[in-house]
Every structure is written in structure tokens, then in C-alpha cells.
Enzyme design. Sequence first.
Site, mmCIF file in Angstrom:
data_model
loop_
_atom_site.group_PDB
_atom_site.id
_atom_site.type_symbol
_atom_site.label_atom_id
_atom_site.label_comp_id
_atom_site.label_asym_id
_atom_site.label_seq_id
_atom_site.Cartn_x
_atom_site.Cartn_y
_atom_site.Cartn_z
ATOM 1 N N GLU A 145 -10.416 -4.181 1.323
ATOM 2 C CA GLU A 145 -9.481 -3.104 2.312
ATOM 3 C C GLU A 145 -10.057 -1.388 1.315
ATOM 4 O OE1 GLU A 145 -5.671 0.295 4.244
ATOM 5 O OE2 GLU A 145 -5.641 -1.904 2.999
ATOM 6 N N GLU A 239 -0.492 0.909 10.610
ATOM 7 C CA GLU A 239 0.431 1.291 9.740
ATOM 8 C C GLU A 239 0.180 3.039 9.476
ATOM 9 O OE1 GLU A 239 -0.755 0.178 5.327
ATOM 10 O OE2 GLU A 239 -1.862 1.427 5.637
#
Length: 290
Positions: A145, A239
Site C-alpha cells: 500500500e 477504512e
Amino acid sequence: MMPKFGASILSWIPKWTPEGGLYAIQKTASSGFDIVEISLPASMDFDAKTVKKQLAKHGIEGRCSLILPKDCHLPHYPKQATQLLKKALDKVEAMGGNFLGGVLYAAIGSFTGAPCTDAEKNMLQDVLSEVADYARLRDITLALEPVNRYESYVLTSAAEVLQLTDRMHVDNIGLMLDTFHMNVEESNFFGPVVQAGDKLKYLHITESDRGMLGEGNVRWDDLFKALAAINYAGPLVLENFSSHLKELVGPTSLWRKSKYDPEALAKGSLAFMKKKAKQWNIGASATLEI
């Protein structure tokens, strides 16, 4: 067929503990999600076999993520990083999982005052190639990520991750995108997704201010149009954070009071994700699922 929708444990708790983890699993399941993303503690104090039973009992899947701590910042501490990443993969395997994503290459907030050097990039390639081999033996996919420039200097864009993984020539390591970081570092939400294609393994869905989806400035239609274009088959994982969880205020810089409590934020965001996935027909032609 709709994609699978997930939520991070950070929707419910500030960090993993056995008691908090069970609560997060229960809340994720009762709120209508298919997957709970478990942020593994750097201590690896995580009873994977018990969690596997809890996930089965509540009828949801578990996917694991990890952020390296400062004493395992990969460019500076390659041996320590390698050891921790392998321990994390052991936990994923014991839980019955097949995925580990996140900032697997750096510690948040570790900087040198300069861009990532060629020597550092070579170190990333060497360590992550070894870790990918370890993961392959356990049928686990890795996904890196990229995070924004205020959190790391190592990998900050989709293109940088893809350049690294292209040099590695391994088939079980790909890209994990996060719309919060994309909103800072990418020029648009369409191009990076299309460029990644089937190397995009996982997606964090979050608004520009970490609040309710659709109430910020993320260009959601551009993102979902791109996901449809590549027949994205991975999960869509929420998230976002609420300041109602006091322990999250400092770590996530929630300096203003959140408009929504955790449950309202999670359920409202899930409804938004489902609406956009249906609008753009995401998952209809998906044939691969990690």
C-alpha cells in the site's frame, strides 16, 4: 454478483486486543460486512487459531494487514523487517487466511530527509522477494500500500509500487490502493487503477477526510468506472475513523469532532459502497478472487 465488502477493525477499536478484536468481529458481522480487516499488532500477540474460530462463528472472512514499526523500517533494518513479515505470514496461515497487505516496506513517520534511493529500492526488492517466496509456500498473496508523503518517503504512488513489483518478477505480490492516499498523491482516481489492472489486489475505501463516504471530495465515479474497466475482483474495504473512539484521535489526527459515531459511519459508508458497486456493475464479470 456483488463484490465482497469489508471493514477495518479501526471502525470499532483503536488497536488489536483479544477482547477488542472479538468485539470488532461481532460489530463487523452484525453491520452487514463480509470481511473484517485485522491490523496485526507489531508484537504479533495474536491468537490466530482462536480468531479463526471466531470468524467462522460469526460468518465473516478475515484479511490481515500490517504496518512495520520504526525498529523494522525495511530500508534501515532489513533483517528485523524480514523476521517480522514472516511472523505475520505465519499468523495469516494459522488463521486460515490467504492475504497480507499494508505498509509492508516502511514504518509510518520514518524519514531520511531525502527521496528513496536506488540502494534503498534494491533493499526493498531483495527483502520483499524473499518474503514473497515465503508467502507463496503458504498460498498467501501480498499487497503493498503506497501512502502519502506526510507518512512515508518510500512508496507514495501506485506507479512506484508497480515499478518495484515489475522488477521482482513474482506472481503473488501486487498493489493495495487507499483512496485517502490517492487523493493526496495521484492526479486522478481512474488512471492508477487502470494502470494496475489485475495487479490491484485490494482497495481501502475512505473519504478525503476519513469521514462518511460521499461527503468529501474523492471522485467516486472515476474510481468505480476504473474498477469496472479492469473487472476488479477483490474486496472493497472500508477504512474510516470516528473521533468517538478517543484512542484514535491522536494516531489518526482527528482534531475536529466527527459528525458520526462508529456504527452510523460504518453502516452509512457500507450503503454508499454497495450503491456505487451496483451502479457500476462491479463484480458482475469477476472470475478471480483472492
